[in-house]
Design an enzyme around this catalytic site. Structure first.
Site, PDB file in Angstrom:
ATOM      1  N   CYS A 102      16.738  -2.288  21.786  1.00 15.03           N
ATOM      2  CA  CYS A 102      15.312  -2.564  21.612  1.00 15.03           C
ATOM      3  C   CYS A 102      15.088  -3.827  20.772  1.00 15.03           C
ATOM      4  O   CYS A 102      14.843  -4.898  21.294  1.00 15.03           O
ATOM      5  CB  CYS A 102      14.582  -1.373  20.991  1.00 15.03           C
ATOM      6  SG  CYS A 102      12.809  -1.673  20.956  1.00 15.03           S
ATOM      7  N   HIS A 120      -6.210   8.604  11.765  1.00 13.18           N
ATOM      8  CA  HIS A 120      -5.817   7.189  11.742  1.00 13.18           C
ATOM      9  C   HIS A 120      -4.320   7.003  11.516  1.00 13.18           C
ATOM     10  O   HIS A 120      -3.891   5.934  11.104  1.00 13.18           O
ATOM     11  CB  HIS A 120      -6.643   6.440  10.684  1.00 13.18           C
ATOM     12  CG  HIS A 120      -8.110   6.386  11.036  1.00 13.18           C
ATOM     13  ND1 HIS A 120      -9.084   5.994  10.165  1.00 13.18           N
ATOM     14  CD2 HIS A 120      -8.744   6.675  12.206  1.00 13.18           C
ATOM     15  CE1 HIS A 120     -10.276   6.055  10.763  1.00 13.18           C
ATOM     16  NE2 HIS A 120     -10.090   6.474  12.002  1.00 13.18           N
ATOM     17  N   GLN A 165      -9.271  10.771   7.719  1.00 13.81           N
ATOM     18  CA  GLN A 165      -9.094   9.375   8.128  1.00 13.81           C
ATOM     19  C   GLN A 165      -8.016   8.718   7.270  1.00 13.81           C
ATOM     20  O   GLN A 165      -7.654   7.569   7.490  1.00 13.81           O
ATOM     21  CB  GLN A 165     -10.413   8.618   7.958  1.00 13.81           C
ATOM     22  CG  GLN A 165     -11.521   9.142   8.848  1.00 13.81           C
ATOM     23  CD  GLN A 165     -12.878   8.646   8.380  1.00 13.81           C
ATOM     24  OE1 GLN A 165     -13.313   7.574   8.759  1.00 13.81           O
ATOM     25  NE2 GLN A 165     -13.543   9.422   7.544  1.00 13.81           N
ATOM     26  N   ASN A 166      -7.529   9.450   6.274  1.00 13.41           N
ATOM     27  CA  ASN A 166      -6.570   8.860   5.338  1.00 13.41           C
ATOM     28  C   ASN A 166      -5.160   8.879   5.918  1.00 13.41           C
ATOM     29  O   ASN A 166      -4.790   9.807   6.631  1.00 13.41           O
ATOM     30  CB  ASN A 166      -6.614   9.605   4.005  1.00 13.41           C
ATOM     31  CG  ASN A 166      -7.985   9.522   3.369  1.00 13.41           C
ATOM     32  OD1 ASN A 166      -8.771   8.678   3.764  1.00 13.41           O
ATOM     33  ND2 ASN A 166      -8.278  10.394   2.435  1.00 13.41           N
ATOM     34  N   VAL A 167      -4.400   7.865   5.554  1.00 19.07           N
ATOM     35  CA  VAL A 167      -3.041   7.731   6.095  1.00 19.07           C
ATOM     36  C   VAL A 167      -2.002   8.052   5.015  1.00 19.07           C
ATOM     37  O   VAL A 167      -0.820   7.814   5.200  1.00 19.07           O
ATOM     38  CB  VAL A 167      -2.816   6.301   6.649  1.00 19.07           C
ATOM     39  CG1 VAL A 167      -3.730   6.034   7.845  1.00 19.07           C
ATOM     40  CG2 VAL A 167      -3.022   5.223   5.571  1.00 19.07           C
ATOM     41  N   ARG A 219       0.834  -1.213   0.000  1.00 21.78           N
ATOM     42  CA  ARG A 219       0.000   0.000   0.000  1.00 21.78           C
ATOM     43  C   ARG A 219       0.865   1.257   0.000  1.00 21.78           C
ATOM     44  O   ARG A 219       0.544   2.241  -0.672  1.00 21.78           O
ATOM     45  CB  ARG A 219      -0.928  -0.005   1.221  1.00 21.78           C
ATOM     46  CG  ARG A 219      -2.105  -0.957   1.040  1.00 21.78           C
ATOM     47  CD  ARG A 219      -3.069  -0.872   2.199  1.00 21.78           C
ATOM     48  NE  ARG A 219      -3.542   0.478   2.432  1.00 21.78           N
ATOM     49  CZ  ARG A 219      -4.012   0.912   3.606  1.00 21.78           C
ATOM     50  NH1 ARG A 219      -4.056   0.097   4.641  1.00 21.78           N
ATOM     51  NH2 ARG A 219      -4.441   2.140   3.748  1.00 21.78           N
ATOM     52  N   GLY A 227     -16.035  12.081   0.795  1.00 20.99           N
ATOM     53  CA  GLY A 227     -15.544  10.733   0.520  1.00 20.99           C
ATOM     54  C   GLY A 227     -15.389   9.815   1.706  1.00 20.99           C
ATOM     55  O   GLY A 227     -14.416   9.062   1.782  1.00 20.99           O
ATOM     56  N   THR A 228     -16.343   9.845   2.622  1.00 23.15           N
ATOM     57  CA  THR A 228     -16.314   8.834   3.691  1.00 23.15           C
ATOM     58  C   THR A 228     -17.672   8.153   3.781  1.00 23.15           C
ATOM     59  O   THR A 228     -18.703   8.799   3.591  1.00 23.15           O
ATOM     60  CB  THR A 228     -15.919   9.430   5.064  1.00 23.15           C
ATOM     61  OG1 THR A 228     -15.932   8.379   6.049  1.00 23.15           O
ATOM     62  CG2 THR A 228     -16.819  10.565   5.515  1.00 23.15           C
TER      63      THR A 228
END
Ligand code: APR
Length: 254
Positions: free
Chosen positions: A155, A120, A102-104, A71, A192-193
């Protein structure tokens, strides 16, 4: 439709505080798939329980990492379309504009929007399972494992994308500000949601309860359409440049 576009333009031209709430449909015309559309939505082909939950990641970290890499590659090839540019342009015309997305994919920032709340998270940022945040792809270069390991001293925990998966809390600072902005705005533009994922889908109700005017842009009716005072049925890339043209008085009657 032109009448509705002019009405929307007039609301926007007179807005004091504007919240623009966007979802996956905002980026579709940049070649990035949405989630819930029947034919080509990602969740029509892929299982969100496997790919977008912590349990899925623990069960098969490689599968999840490789899917996000795929993606990310799509997103890195994508460019903002005229709808993203129109959203950014609204900042020049209205004093208080905040984009809540809400888009990443980071395409609002690429288009020039300055105040963007990424509800998000971001697919371009990473964190490890022990809580080291803010890792970039540069921090992970040279690693061949899938997923890579945290490069911070002592880590070595697994690294995951810094996106919000199902069942996870949103960043509290980000969601608190999103609610405050939604309560304070006098116009909310929703683009667009599908309006089914909360808490993002609750924000228009906050705005509506405080008497904000709601404009929605979507080719299909959504769960939020009944709230909208003006529903502009069409795609972001077609409708939003027309709204800007109407704000300039350039929309010609057809
Ligand atoms: N322009 C505007 N809207 C569009 C376009 C377009 N070109 N194409 C499709 N749409 C609309 C669809 O009609 C639909 O209402 O975009 C919406 C996309 O809905 P979803 O796929 O459900 O996306 P979204 O609402 O952003 O999903 C919310 O769900 O899986 C999670 O984390 C993921 O952030 C995502 C969240």
């Amino acid at each position: 439709m032109d009448y509705l576009i002019r009405q929307a333009a007039s609301l926007l031209a007179n807005a004091r505080r504007l919240v623009i709430l966007t979802g996956a449909g905002m980026s579709k015309e940049s070649g990035i798939p949405t989630f819930r559309e029947a034919q080509d939505g990602l969740w029509a082909t892929y299982d969100p329980q496997q790919l977008a939950t912590m349990q899925g990641f623990r069960a098969n970290p490689k599968l999840v990492w490789d899917w996000y890499r795929y993606r990310l590659q799509l997103i890195e090839q994508a460019h903002p379309h005229p709808g993203h540019l129109a959203v950014a342009e609204l900042e020049q015309r209205i004093r208080g504009v905040v984009v809540i997305t809400q888009n990443v994919d980071g395409l609002h920032e690429s288009a020039g929007s300055h105040d963007v709340l990424e509800l998000h998270g971001s697919i371009r940022r990473f964190k490890c399972l022990r809580g080291h945040n803010g890792l970039t792809m540069d921090d992970l270069t040279g690693q061949t494992e899938s997923p890579p390991r945290c490069p911070r001293a002592d880590c070595d925990a697994l690294v995951r994308p810094d996106v919000v998966w199902f069942g996870e809390q949103l960043d509290s600072t980000v969601i608190q500000r999103a609610f405050l902005e939604s309560e304070a705005c006098d116009v909310m533009l929703i683009i667009g949601t599908s309006g089914v994922v909360h808490p993002a889908a609750s924000l228009p109700y906050q705005a509506w309860n405080r008497r904000a005017r709601i404009i929605e842009v979507n080719p299909q009716r959504s769960e939020l359409t009944d709230l909208a005072h003006i529903f502009l049925q069409g795609t972001a890339g077609q409708v939003l440049p027309n709204v800007l043209a109407a704000m300039d008085g350039e929309l010609i009657d057809r």
